[in-house]
Design an enzyme around this catalytic site. Sequence first.
Site, short mmCIF file in Angstrom:
data_model
loop_
_atom_site.label_atom_id
_atom_site.label_comp_id
_atom_site.label_asym_id
_atom_site.label_seq_id
_atom_site.Cartn_x
_atom_site.Cartn_y
_atom_site.Cartn_z
CE LYS A 263 -2.72 18.79 0.70
NZ LYS A 263 -2.57 17.32 0.83
CE LYS A 275 -2.21 13.47 7.59
NZ LYS A 275 -2.30 12.46 6.52
CG ASP A 286 -0.41 17.91 3.31
OD1 ASP A 286 -0.08 17.38 2.23
OD2 ASP A 286 -1.54 17.79 3.79
CG ASP A 345 -5.73 12.37 6.52
OD1 ASP A 345 -5.19 13.50 6.48
OD2 ASP A 345 -5.08 11.31 6.51
CD GLU A 347 -5.73 17.50 3.92
OE1 GLU A 347 -4.62 17.77 3.42
OE2 GLU A 347 -6.05 16.36 4.32
NE ARG A 349 -8.87 13.66 -2.00
CZ ARG A 349 -8.66 12.35 -2.07
NH1 ARG A 349 -9.59 11.54 -2.58
NH2 ARG A 349 -7.53 11.83 -1.65
#
Length: 522
Positions: A263, A275, A286, A345, A347, A349
């Site tokens: 990811k 967020k 992330d 949020d 996102e 996946r």
Amino acid sequence: MDFHCMDYRASVAQGPALSQVNADALVLVLTPEQSVTGDPALDSLIKDAVSAGDLTLKAGRTLYVHRPNGAKVTRVLLVVSGDDSAKSFKAAVLKGVAALKDLGVAHMAVAGALGLNLSCEHAHSLVLAVAEGTYVFRQTKPSAPKPVALKKVTVLCGPDELSAAKSALVRARGVAEGISLARELGNLPGNYCTPTHLANEARQIGKNFKHVKVEVLDRPALEKLKMGSFLSVTNGSAQPPKFIILRYQGASAAQAPVVLVGKGITFDTGGISLKPGAGMDEMKYDMGGAASVLGTFRAIAELQPKVNVVGLIPTCENMPSGTATKPGDVVTSMSGQTIEILNTDAEGRLILCDALTYAERFKPAVVVDIATLTGACVVALGHQHSGLFSSDDDLAQALLRAGQQAQDTAWRMPMDEEYGESLKSNFADLANVGGRDGGAITAAVFLSKFAKAYRWAHLDIAGSAWKSGAAKGGTGRPVGLLTQFILGQAEAGQDALKPQVVKAVGKTKAAPARKAAARRVA
């Protein structure tokens, strides 16, 4: 990026030779049970220090001695390890590096007390400890401390351990390179580490290592592939999305590859489902899954195992804007399945599911995706273990073993089919989120809907990819686990890599006691 100009050596030195070692400093690792070295000068020093109360034989205690009597080496640092395990040895060496790094030591030798036989696992731990202890992030901080003077590290062992120690140092150095690359990429701020930057970093690996081929797909190619789920995440960002494909061929083309999917959300605001502001700066991490794939490729490119590996990195930003995807929107994934986006949020996946579909074309032996996917996994496991999800018992066990060997552990979580009930949607084939309960599990079940064509596992690294607080920074995890897994697959040979029919997602057949033992991480 190259981080380790460090010269790692293994040399035979035992008993009276220890205090005569030609180095700037000797780090001597003791344990509560093992505090005799066989070197008269060092043993006298240890006995006197313990008698005087200057050194207590408890884990974590240290004592620095300058120009000890009867020793050739100028500096001796006594460090007490909790036991003789490689894990405790790593912690002890890390203490030693911290104590010496401001003293101008250019050559550090490391030895253990009698009975603390420095195996190949200890040599591996030494390299990882030195790499961790000397790493400093500098790219955006001109005021960062200058690089440490340390340039050479020698592990002192017996003649029977010398050959294995030398091999372990070479292997560990490759792993340390990969971990440091992943740390560095994670620590870069989002305005530096964009999807384009990750693509360029991948290209640099391909440029430096002939065994790695790199391809980068831009938006038009993603549209042609009908990656509607991936593209929905990038709709609100001015940064162009990238889909990075790395190929390492270390075996015959006929051998099915291991596929790693990382990811790569280079910054995650949450999109329209914004967020909270506090702590949002940490959402630069992330892309930890993408960083770990690049770090693993850096390691295997150096070590050249006889195995084929493919890396897939979907990377983009998740930003709010007038063009951003909205809660309630329905998108069509590359697989043809439609997804109702209830929370923008969730996102990660959405970009991973299209990459998992793309992975089918490689006819993989196994696919492992790696993602900083859910805060729920942090609540469940904290920061010690990465969350491991798989309905394939053999694959899960192989990953757990690799984590234990690499000191980069994971913990297996359930994948019962009932968890998928909360993903049902009135308007699409499935929703991208369920309820709050079991959020890490429902996220994994969502991904499993796109991974039915092959053996698959998912690593949720939201709790392990970085640290918060005063020690805030990337950890480089799980590069160690992934590299060890790939090396293990290569050593097992082609039979271990043959694709197998994957079981349906659901309860495993293992008895409860056996399942508990299988999921336990030492």
